[in-house]
Design an enzyme around this catalytic site. Structure first.
Site, PDB file in Angstrom:
ATOM      1  N   CYS A   2      30.213  33.848  -0.924  1.00 11.87           N
ATOM      2  CA  CYS A   2      30.002  33.827  -2.376  1.00 11.87           C
ATOM      3  C   CYS A   2      31.107  34.547  -3.141  1.00 11.87           C
ATOM      4  O   CYS A   2      31.653  35.534  -2.666  1.00 11.87           O
ATOM      5  CB  CYS A   2      28.687  34.503  -2.724  1.00 11.87           C
ATOM      6  N   ARG A  27      37.145  31.028  -1.066  1.00  8.92           N
ATOM      7  CA  ARG A  27      36.221  31.798  -0.245  1.00  8.92           C
ATOM      8  C   ARG A  27      35.189  30.909   0.432  1.00  8.92           C
ATOM      9  O   ARG A  27      34.521  31.345   1.374  1.00  8.92           O
ATOM     10  CB  ARG A  27      35.498  32.844  -1.113  1.00  8.92           C
ATOM     11  N   TRP A  75      27.651  30.498  -1.215  1.00  7.35           N
ATOM     12  CA  TRP A  75      27.751  30.051   0.173  1.00  7.35           C
ATOM     13  C   TRP A  75      26.385  30.359   0.776  1.00  7.35           C
ATOM     14  O   TRP A  75      26.036  31.516   0.979  1.00  7.35           O
ATOM     15  CB  TRP A  75      28.856  30.821   0.877  1.00  7.35           C
ATOM     16  N   ASN A 101      26.686  38.585  -4.422  1.00  8.17           N
ATOM     17  CA  ASN A 101      27.341  38.263  -3.154  1.00  8.17           C
ATOM     18  C   ASN A 101      26.857  39.292  -2.146  1.00  8.17           C
ATOM     19  O   ASN A 101      27.002  40.492  -2.390  1.00  8.17           O
ATOM     20  CB  ASN A 101      28.865  38.340  -3.332  1.00  8.17           C
ATOM     21  N   GLY A 102      26.280  38.836  -1.039  1.00 10.59           N
ATOM     22  CA  GLY A 102      25.784  39.765  -0.030  1.00 10.59           C
ATOM     23  C   GLY A 102      24.402  39.332   0.440  1.00 10.59           C
ATOM     24  O   GLY A 102      23.988  38.191   0.204  1.00 10.59           O
ATOM     25  N   GLU A 483      43.449  30.499  19.633  1.00 11.65           N
ATOM     26  CA  GLU A 483      43.702  30.380  18.194  1.00 11.65           C
ATOM     27  C   GLU A 483      43.957  28.914  17.815  1.00 11.65           C
ATOM     28  O   GLU A 483      43.476  28.436  16.789  1.00 11.65           O
ATOM     29  CB  GLU A 483      44.886  31.274  17.807  1.00 11.65           C
ATOM     30  N   LYS A 487      41.826  26.786  15.134  1.00  9.08           N
ATOM     31  CA  LYS A 487      42.473  26.178  13.956  1.00  9.08           C
ATOM     32  C   LYS A 487      42.099  24.705  13.861  1.00  9.08           C
ATOM     33  O   LYS A 487      41.749  24.217  12.810  1.00  9.08           O
ATOM     34  CB  LYS A 487      43.988  26.350  14.105  1.00  9.08           C
ATOM     35  N   GLU A 490      38.377  24.164  12.954  1.00  8.08           N
ATOM     36  CA  GLU A 490      38.092  24.591  11.577  1.00  8.08           C
ATOM     37  C   GLU A 490      38.463  23.526  10.553  1.00  8.08           C
ATOM     38  O   GLU A 490      37.696  23.250   9.650  1.00  8.08           O
ATOM     39  CB  GLU A 490      38.933  25.840  11.232  1.00  8.08           C
ATOM     40  N   HIS A 506      37.301  25.034  37.379  1.00  8.76           N
ATOM     41  CA  HIS A 506      35.971  25.613  37.579  1.00  8.76           C
ATOM     42  C   HIS A 506      34.942  25.043  36.612  1.00  8.76           C
ATOM     43  O   HIS A 506      33.945  25.682  36.321  1.00  8.76           O
ATOM     44  CB  HIS A 506      36.039  27.141  37.451  1.00  8.76           C
ATOM     45  N   LYS A 606      36.209  32.142   3.577  1.00  5.24           N
ATOM     46  CA  LYS A 606      37.422  32.907   3.848  1.00  5.24           C
ATOM     47  C   LYS A 606      37.093  34.355   4.173  1.00  5.24           C
ATOM     48  O   LYS A 606      37.691  34.965   5.048  1.00  5.24           O
ATOM     49  CB  LYS A 606      38.322  32.842   2.606  1.00  5.24           C
TER      50      LYS A 606
END
Ligand code: G6P
Length: 611
Positions: A2, A27, A75, A101-102, A483, A487, A490, A506, A606
């Site tokens: 948010c 964000r 969000w 926000n939270g 990474e 990427k 995402e 394996h 973000k």
């Protein structure tokens, strides 16, 4: 996650709030809304599910006029994304509006209490309790009501509040969620992050936990949790709004990938020792460095992957055991940490809730703490303090998928490894000097690595419909593969998985068949033969292998893979910094080919300021 904004002044608030929300849209969000106090001191609320364009269309059809207001991009955490769950939320009569926000952890108990007191809830959000609670506590002064509310709220919040009984005032408060306040020429602004304020003012103040601020046309007053006025130094933002805008690139992600040579240079230059062997930026004396027994590097997402490279680098050069761990696991696993141990939080934003909580836990247990952080004045940076915070100078990173911040985090890890190695006597001076010289050459080599873009565009055009991609490597190349896989998933939503090349047999090899794509990273000469054997096992199953490969190793890899993407040569520890560039470009090009919303991938945020 948010984003909140607020405005008080003499101009119409709605366009200013919308502009601020647009600046915070990086964000991540799934609905948005604003509340303004207009004629007759009435609060008008407009909110809409989906993109900000939907809210803009709603405002065009039914405008909200007034000079004081709050805005929000949501969000979803409590309740699905919907018009109803979007913020602002109000009390029953609509006289108090709140953006948040939270997460309010005791919202259920508060909801029961307030319902018994006559409140009628219309949304599924935790935030709505705040509006009803403020109404319940209001006795003619919103500052007092807020102070009492804060004493009752458990959890994290950045709040913006307006009320019709005090139409010329904007209130805000924070605990564990970021909030910046600015004031200039009779206008006040609040926002979750600096880019939303930059077109109005460069002088901002950061609220501390449990503080509230009251803004009116005359200025800003800040109070602590007891209502005592508290003084704040203004923080001057010295970076430019342009650096937070696209500057001709199709997407922020692409712009930020291209900014990496400069970010590398900016992060390294101030730390290059003027006198060999003297690392002024390192907040440890040689004696303290020698006494260290262990390092824990704790972070989330991409920052965690930078931490894994840090583990390899520090262990190799400073001969010190290093744990790299995900913050959400670390904080609850009763970690063994204490004196003579160093805890390093890595965070681009400096606001990630789990990383912050892990940092607090390590501090509580007596560890020495440091942070690698990109945002000056962020909560993690402030909790660690000026001395212990090693800033990366990547500049503002707007795309949700981190690229240039990762690059500088890894660079910082390597610099830390060199400094610790020298101070601990495990890395000879000549070797340290050689590595530092190589670090200085890295920006130019990163420019060269960016030249792989057309090759990757062509490749992605042919591969973009793949459903699965595996990334493999050994050692540092495995850390890098993690990474690369993150990427790709995402931004392109392709299922991707990273595996240590030696581990393929394996289990995951069962998934390899004709048509599968495997991206190998090959930068470590000592592991070359082993990696090539693993790749032969892959090609023998009919899968296609593409290799990002250090130039000097290309000859040996040719024939074992379908396509090679060469990167310039560099020291073993630095080569991953170059190899990551084509891997980032690969993810970007795949996402573009698939028509994805590259800068704002679905469901992602973000800055993850909730657990
Ligand atoms: C989110 C972002 C990632 C980031 C992670 C940690 O998941 O989408 O890009 O790596 O948070 O963020 P931090 O700001 O702590 O580095």
């Amino acid at each position: 996650m948010c984003g909140i904004v607020g405005y008080i002044g003499k101009r119409n608030a709605a366009p200013i709030l919308m502009d601020g929300l647009e600046k915070l849209s990086y964000r991540g969000y799934d609905s948005a809304g604003i509340a303004v106090i207009g004629a007759g001191d009435r609060i008008t609320v407009r909110k809409a599910k989906g993109r900000l364009e939907n809210l803009a269309a709603l405002l065009a059809a039914s405008p909200a006029e007034g000079c004081v207001g709050i805005g929000h991009t949501r969000w979803a955490t409590h309740g699905e994304p919907s018009d109803l769950n979007a913020h602002p939320h109000t009390d029953v009569k609509g006289g108090i509006a709140v953006v948040h926000n939270g997460i309010i952890e005791n919202h259920e108990a508060l909801r029961r209490f307030l319902t018994a007191e006559g409140a009628v809830f219309v949304s599924q959000t935790d935030t709505e309790v705040i509006a009803h609670l403020l109404k319940h506590l209001y006795r003619g002064d919103m500052k007092e009501a807020l102070l009492r509310a804060i004493a009752m709220l458990e959890g994290s919040y950045a709040l913006g509040v307006v009320c019709d009984a005090e139409p010329g005032v904007l209130y805000c408060a924070r605990n564990d969620s970021p909030l910046v306040v600015g004031f200039r020429d009779g206008e006040g602004f609040i926002a979750s992050d600096i880019p939303a304020l930059l077109s109005h003012t460069r002088d901002v103040l950061f609220l501390e936990d449990k503080e509230i601020a009251r803004l009116d046309l005359g200025g800003v007053s800040v109070y602590d949790a007891y209502g005592t006025p508290s003084h704040h130094e203004l923080f001057h933002v010295d970076w430019d709004i342009d650096s937070a805008e696209k500057g001709g690139y199709a997407h922020y992600m692409l712009k930020e990938i291209h900014e990496q040579p400069e970010a590398l240079q900016k992060t390294f230059a101030p730390r290059r020792p003027q006198t060999p062997g003297v690392y002024e930026w390192l907040p440890l004396s040689p004696e303290e460095a020698r006494r260290l027994r262990k390092i824990s590097i704790v972070a989330c997402g991409t920052a965690y992957h930078a931490g894994v490279i840090g583990k390899y680098a520090i262990e190799r050069l400073a001969r010190l055991p290093v744990e790299a761990e995900i913050a959400s696991e670390y904080r609850y696993r009763d970690p063994i940490i204490g004196e003579e141990e160093l805890f390093i939080a890595v965070s681009q934003s400096g606001e990630t809730a789990d990383t912050l909580a892990a940092l607090r836990e390590a501090k509580r247990r007596g560890a020495r703490v440091m942070a690698v952080c990109n945002v000056v004045g962020s909560t993690i940076a402030r909790e660690v303090g000026e001395v212990g915070t090693l800033y990366t100078y990547a500049g503002p990173e707007i795309a949700v998928a981190s690229t240039k911040a990762y690059m500088t985090q890894v660079e910082m890890m390597v610099m830390l490894a060199i400094a610790l190695g020298e101070l601990r006597g495990t890395l000879p001076r000549q070797e340290a000097d050689r590595m530092l010289r190589e670090l200085a050459q890295l920006p130019a080599k990163a420019h060269q690595a960016l030249e792989s873009e057309p090759l990757l565009q062509r490749f992605a055009a042919g591969a973009s419909q793949k459903k699965h991609v595996f990334f493999v490597g050994r050692g540092l190349d495995y850390a890098l593969s993690m990474e690369a896989a993150l990427k790709l998933k995402e931004v392109s939503y392709i299922f991707s998985e990273a595996y240590a090349a030696g581990e393929l047999k394996h289990g995951p090899i069962a998934l390899l068949q004709p048509g599968r794509l495997v991206v190998a990273t090959i930068t470590q000469p000592a592991l070359l033969e082993k990696t090539i054997s693993n790749l032969r096992e892959v090609t023998a199953r009919g899968a296609t292998v593409v290799a990002v490969c250090r130039e000097s190793l290309v000859e040996k890899v040719e024939g074992s893979v379908e396509q090679i993407i060469p990167i310039p040569d560099a020291d073993d520890l630095l080569a991953p910094l170059l190899a990551v560039i084509p891997l980032q470009l690969f993810a970007y090009c795949m996402a573009v080919s698939r028509g994805c919303d590259v800068d704002k991938p679905r469901n992602l945020a973000k800055s993850v300021t909730v657990e």
